[in-house]
Scaffold this motif. Structure first.
Motif, PDB file in Angstrom:
ATOM      1  N   UNK A   1      -5.394  -6.324   1.151  1.00  7.64           N
ATOM      2  CA  UNK A   1      -5.594  -4.913   0.816  1.00  7.64           C
ATOM      3  C   UNK A   1      -7.027  -4.476   1.119  1.00  7.64           C
ATOM      4  N   UNK A   2      -8.017  -5.307   0.708  1.00  6.53           N
ATOM      5  CA  UNK A   2      -9.402  -4.838   0.757  1.00  6.53           C
ATOM      6  C   UNK A   2     -10.123  -5.140   2.057  1.00  6.53           C
ATOM      7  N   UNK A   3      -9.783  -6.259   2.696  1.00 14.88           N
ATOM      8  CA  UNK A   3     -10.573  -6.676   3.852  1.00 14.88           C
ATOM      9  C   UNK A   3     -10.714  -5.588   4.917  1.00 14.88           C
ATOM     10  N   UNK A   4      -9.647  -4.869   5.281  1.00  9.46           N
ATOM     11  CA  UNK A   4      -9.795  -3.863   6.341  1.00  9.46           C
ATOM     12  C   UNK A   4     -10.757  -2.743   5.962  1.00  9.46           C
TER      13      UNK A   4
ATOM     14  N   UNK B   1     -14.804  -4.931  10.395  1.00 12.04           N
ATOM     15  CA  UNK B   1     -14.317  -4.284  11.625  1.00 12.04           C
ATOM     16  C   UNK B   1     -12.879  -4.718  11.911  1.00 12.04           C
ATOM     17  N   UNK B   2     -12.065  -3.841  12.487  1.00 11.57           N
ATOM     18  CA  UNK B   2     -10.622  -4.055  12.617  1.00 11.57           C
ATOM     19  C   UNK B   2     -10.222  -5.397  13.237  1.00 11.57           C
TER      20      UNK B   2
ATOM     21  N   UNK C   1      -7.750 -10.977  12.985  1.00 10.89           N
ATOM     22  CA  UNK C   1      -7.760 -12.404  13.297  1.00 10.89           C
ATOM     23  C   UNK C   1      -7.825 -13.251  12.041  1.00 10.89           C
ATOM     24  N   UNK C   2      -8.666 -12.801  11.074  1.00 13.61           N
ATOM     25  CA  UNK C   2      -8.746 -13.577   9.834  1.00 13.61           C
ATOM     26  C   UNK C   2      -7.396 -13.643   9.144  1.00 13.61           C
TER      27      UNK C   2
END
Lengths: 445, 472
Positions: A111-114, A118-119, A124-125
């Motif tokens: 939920x939070x990472x994006x 950067x997209x 990839x992660x």
């Protein structure tokens, strides 16, 4: 016909089907709440959630081509599947807690990472961590299935495998750009809802439900879209195929029941050929709706080729198994080898445009001839024993199954109206000679 | 390297192998003859004579093509007569068979000398005889399966191949197929030697004879022309095949005694592995001939990766043999831990998997579009699963206190694997790597063989030397 609309209708429909299955599942699970351990109970609930998420992923994929939208559904699927398997695999509390923590971290990241990264990095992660978790899920589920084979652990493996199908569908180009994937898009949903609806019941419901959901979702979406775009002839064709498919589906349950209760091989083969021929009708109407007469998609042809081969091979094996008892195992292996050879040779990759499946039809016809010989022999013996009615029913039933496969194979050589008439006639013959009287709704127990 | 020389040595080697076997057979025959009926005696003698005729025909064909053809057809007729002596019940039929054989022999000779253009008719009759022989073998096999029926069936099948190879002159254009000349000879000779002995000697001796018949010509010819590369690889390869015979013999005994699945599958693994190594060095020698490395300094050659033009038909044969070996290796692993039902399921699944690979690798399907190396990827999956299963078994053995057995088990897996590595990656490795892998395989397989396996192999060697009274 608009392919994107078809998939969207189908996805919505499949969500409804999945919701019904989930309701059935949850009601059944609620009844056993006090009877099983809390670990098992949680495993069941997580399993239901992950099955449902398979459907959600397909629905999201049908409406958007954007992979970032898939982040949350896929994460939920993977973590719930993992939680379910971990609950089956071990009773260790610490492992459970560790799983919960991992699941929470993954979900939070999804939920939070994006929002902060950067997209491309997020993509990839997420891909990497999800890939690792998914591989873990697959290994664990296969291991659980090996160590304690049961319908439930088998369904876990099926769920994981169907996710691979889903991933293959959405990760390549997305559904909208890939009309050729139509035959496999709704397979995961059919598996998930079949497994959900037959939980805590004898597993023999699964084949019937799978085939039925597959047929209903695909054919209804095709039919509705044909009506929307005022292609009434296509609608008629789909309807005829639907009648034929449903006529085969009513009898599957009977043979699976026979196979499980008596451990006999003949009903198993008959059930396999019924499932295959029913899917064949569905795939053929798909091909017809999209392709006829201008654009014939190779994948559809190959899918039909596989299903027709399976139908005819199991038709022949069912015939041979009526009088061969010991050596049927060797015969089955030879037939398996021949069928695989034909399927591989029929694929686009092997032929590379040098030959078409039509060139391979003589081999299938040879199988058919052997099958017909076997049935004539069995029918004559049944007649000698005085069971005239049984003999004629048996032969009529089996020959209408195989006639269905043949009609599909030659369908582009004959006028479509004739194909439709033949479909309806096959449906009638199947219903007349079926050992099970048709009911509106299949029994659930 | 001169392939005409290879061909001629191979034909000679085949003939000597069969002479040797007939000599051994003679000893057995004198011992057995008083105890069996007249008809069986006739059949045995006819079989031995037919084997000689049959194996001398490639030799003659190389020098006098037409006479070789004649001899070959007479050999087939004698073989058929030998089968008919055993097969028919009534005296009349047996006499009819003899009369037919005599007539066929007279007709063949007459046609050969006075009407050479009618020879094609005799060829047709010969193919009818071969078909009849296969039919009879299949029928005997259905009533009572025995090594005899299987051998007759295999010999008849190989006859077709041999006839095709010799009579179309294919062998003269593609001398790298000389291994096929040796194959029927090996089988017939092995069968002759193991008359009145355990059937497993057919398997053992076929492997040994085939390795001898393929390696001796290559070794001699490469020595004569000073090809160090071919010489070293073929030499170590032939030794590796000999090393597989020890475990092969052992597992065949185990399979016969315990009726368990694991030794049976392991025997199949070693059988196909031995053949794979033999056909592989034949093909390697051929590929070496197409490279510019002939007459290179041996020291330089040892560190060169030799990538020649492989003969695709032999590569495909290797592919089939390798698939059989890996599959049965995997099944042996599964059979150590899982139930009969699981094995049957696994066999079904593997048949589907293997058939797909066999079809995709077939020359007409492949049509030069991709190398077989592409198909190794799914194959590696099978190998990994098999190794994991075997490693588990080894760990379990170790835990239960059977450390020696576990150690042997690991050695044996490594030996089989290193042989497979040579077969799969020999065109990616330097020459010395290939040789080292084969030598490792020899050492590992010899070390892994249990003491009783070597002892039992000693029996095999010993009865070749024993006098006829002691023959069991």
């Amino acid at each position: 016909m608009d392919f994107v609309t078809v998939v969207q209708i189908g996805a919505t429909l499949s969500l409804a089907v999945l919701a019904v299955s989930l309701t059935v599942f949850l009601r059944r699970v609620a009844t056993v709440r006090g009877k099983v351990t809390s670990t098992t109970f949680r495993a069941l609930v997580f399993f239901g959630m992950s099955s449902f998420m398979i459907g959600v992923i397909v629905v999201v994929a049908a409406f958007t081509n954007d992979l970032t939208a898939q982040r949350v559904p896929i994460t939920i699927f993977v973590v719930t599947a993992m939680a379910s398997i971990v609950h089956i695999a071990t009773d260790d509390r610490r492992v459970h807690h560790a799983t919960y923590v991992t699941a929470m971290v993954l979900l939070l990241a999804a939920v939070t990472a994006p929002l902060y990264l950067p997209p491309h990095t997020t993509q990839q992660l997420m891909l990497f961590s999800l890939f690792v978790s998914f591989i873990m899920v697959m290994i664990l589920s296969v291991w659980v299935f090996w160590s304690s084979p049961s319908p439930f652990t088998g369904s876990l493996v099926a769920l994981g495998s169907s996710f691979i199908v889903v991933w293959g569908v959405i990760a390549t180009v997305g559904i909208a750009g890939n009309m050729e994937l139509m035959p496999v898009i709704f397979i995961p949903i059919a598996i998930a809802s079949a497994v959900l609806a037959s939980i805590l019941r004898p597993w023999r419901m699964i084949p019937t439900l799978f085939t039925a959901v597959y047929a209903v979702v695909n054919l209804v979406s095709l039919g509705v879209n044909a009506l929307m775009s005022s292609e009434f002839f296509t609608f008629g064709f789909v309807a005829a195929a639907a009648i034929a498919a449903l006529a085969t589906i009513v009898s599957i349950d009977f043979f699976v029941e026979q196979a499980t209760s008596t451990q006999a091989v003949v009903p198993t083969y008959i059930a396999v050929s019924l499932i295959a021929v029913s899917m064949l009708f569905v795939v053929h109407s798909m091909e017809w709706a999209f392709a006829y007469p201008s654009l014939i998609l190779r994948t559809f042809v190959w899918a039909e080729w596989i299903l027709a081969n399976v139908t005819i091979a199991s038709f022949m094996l069912a015939g041979l198994a009526t009088f061969m008892t010991k050596s049927i195992r060797h015969v089955r292996r030879i037939v398996l080898a021949i069928t695989t050879t034909l399927i591989v040779l029929g694929s686009d990759f092997a032929s590379a445009g040098r030959w078409t499946v039509e060139a391979l039809v003589p081999f299938v016809l040879a199988e058919l001839a052997i099958g017909v010989y076997a049935y004539v022999r069995t029918a004559r013996r049944l007649r000698k024993l005085g069971a005239k009615r049984a003999a004629s029913h048996f032969v009529a039933f089996m020959s209408s199954i195989v006639l269905g496969a043949l009609v599909v194979l030659v369908s582009f050589e004959i006028p479509p109206v004739l194909t439709m008439v033949l479909f309806v006639m096959i449906a009638l013959a199947l219903t007349r000679s079926s050992p099970r009287r048709p009911k509106l709704l299949g029994r659930t127990h | 390297m001169d392939y005409n020389l290879v061909l001629s040595i191979a034909a000679h080697a085949g003939f000597f192998i069969s002479l040797f076997s007939v000599a051994l057979f003679h000893r057995t025959y004198r011992f057995v003859a008083p105890t069996v009926g007249a008809r069986t005696r006739h059949s045995l003698v006819l079989f031995a004579v037919a084997a000689l005729w049959y194996t001398v025909s490639p030799l003659i064909s190389l020098y006098f093509f037409d006479i070789g053809r004649l001899v070959f057809s007479l050999g087939v007729a004698l073989l058929a007569n030998s089968v008919s002596e055993i097969y028919f019940e009534s005296d009349r039929a047996v006499v009819a068979g003899r009369v037919f054989t005599v007539l066929y022999v007279i007709m063949s000779v007459a046609v050969f000398f006075y009407a050479r253009h009618l020879f094609v008719i005799m060829g047709m009759v010969m193919s009818l005889i071969i078909i009849a022989m296969m039919y009879v073998a299949a029928k005997i096999h259905m009533v009572s399966p025995s090594p005899y029926s299987v051998s007759v069936f295999a010999i008849s099948g190989l006859t077709v191949g041999l006839a095709y190879l010799l009579h179309t002159g294919l062998i003269f254009n593609n001398p790298q197929y000389f291994a096929i000349l040796v194959l029927p000879t090996s089988l017939i000779s092995a069968f002759l030697v193991s008359v009145n002995r355990s059937w497993r000697h057919i398997v053992n001796l076929t492997v040994v004879y085939f390795a001898l018949g393929t390696s001796v010509p290559l070794v001699v010819a490469s020595l004569l022309s000073g090809e160090f590369g071919i010489y070293s690889l073929v030499m170590t390869g032939a030794m590796a095949v000999m090393a597989t015979v020890i475990p092969l013999n052992y597992f065949l005994i185990e399979a016969g005694e315990t009726r368990a699945r694991t030794p049976y599958f392991l025997a199949v693994t070693f059988f196909s592995l031995a053949f794979l190594i033999s056909t592989h060095y034949v093909n390697w020698a051929f590929a070496f001939g197409t490279t510019p490395y002939t007459n290179t300094d041996p020291l330089v050659l040892l560190f060169t990766v030799i990538r020649g033009q492989w003969d695709y038909m032999i590569v495909y044969t290797d592919w089939l043999l390798g698939l059989i070996a890996i599959t049965s290796f995997l099944l042996a692993g599964i059979a150590t831990t899982y139930s009969e039902k699981a094995i049957n399921r696994a066999i079904d699944a593997i048949i589907v998997f293997d058939t797909a690979l066999v079809v995709l690798g077939a020359p007409p399907v492949n049509a030069g579009r991709y190398e077989l190396n592409v198909l190794y990827v799914p194959l590696v999956l099978l190998i990994v699963v098999a190794v994991i299963t075997f490693a588990r078994v080894a760990i379990q053995l170790r835990r239960s206190g059977q450390g020696t057995v576990a150690r042997r088990f690991v050695l044996f897996i490594m030996g089989a694997l290193s042989m497979g590595m040579v077969a799969m990656f020999s065109d990616r490795l330097v020459l010395i790597g290939n040789i080292a892998l084969q030598l490792t395989a020899i050492v590992l397989l010899t070390l892994s063989a249990p003491a009783e396996a070597i002892e039992k192999f000693g029996h095999v060697v010993r009865w070749l030397r024993r006098s006829r009274r002691e023959v069991r």
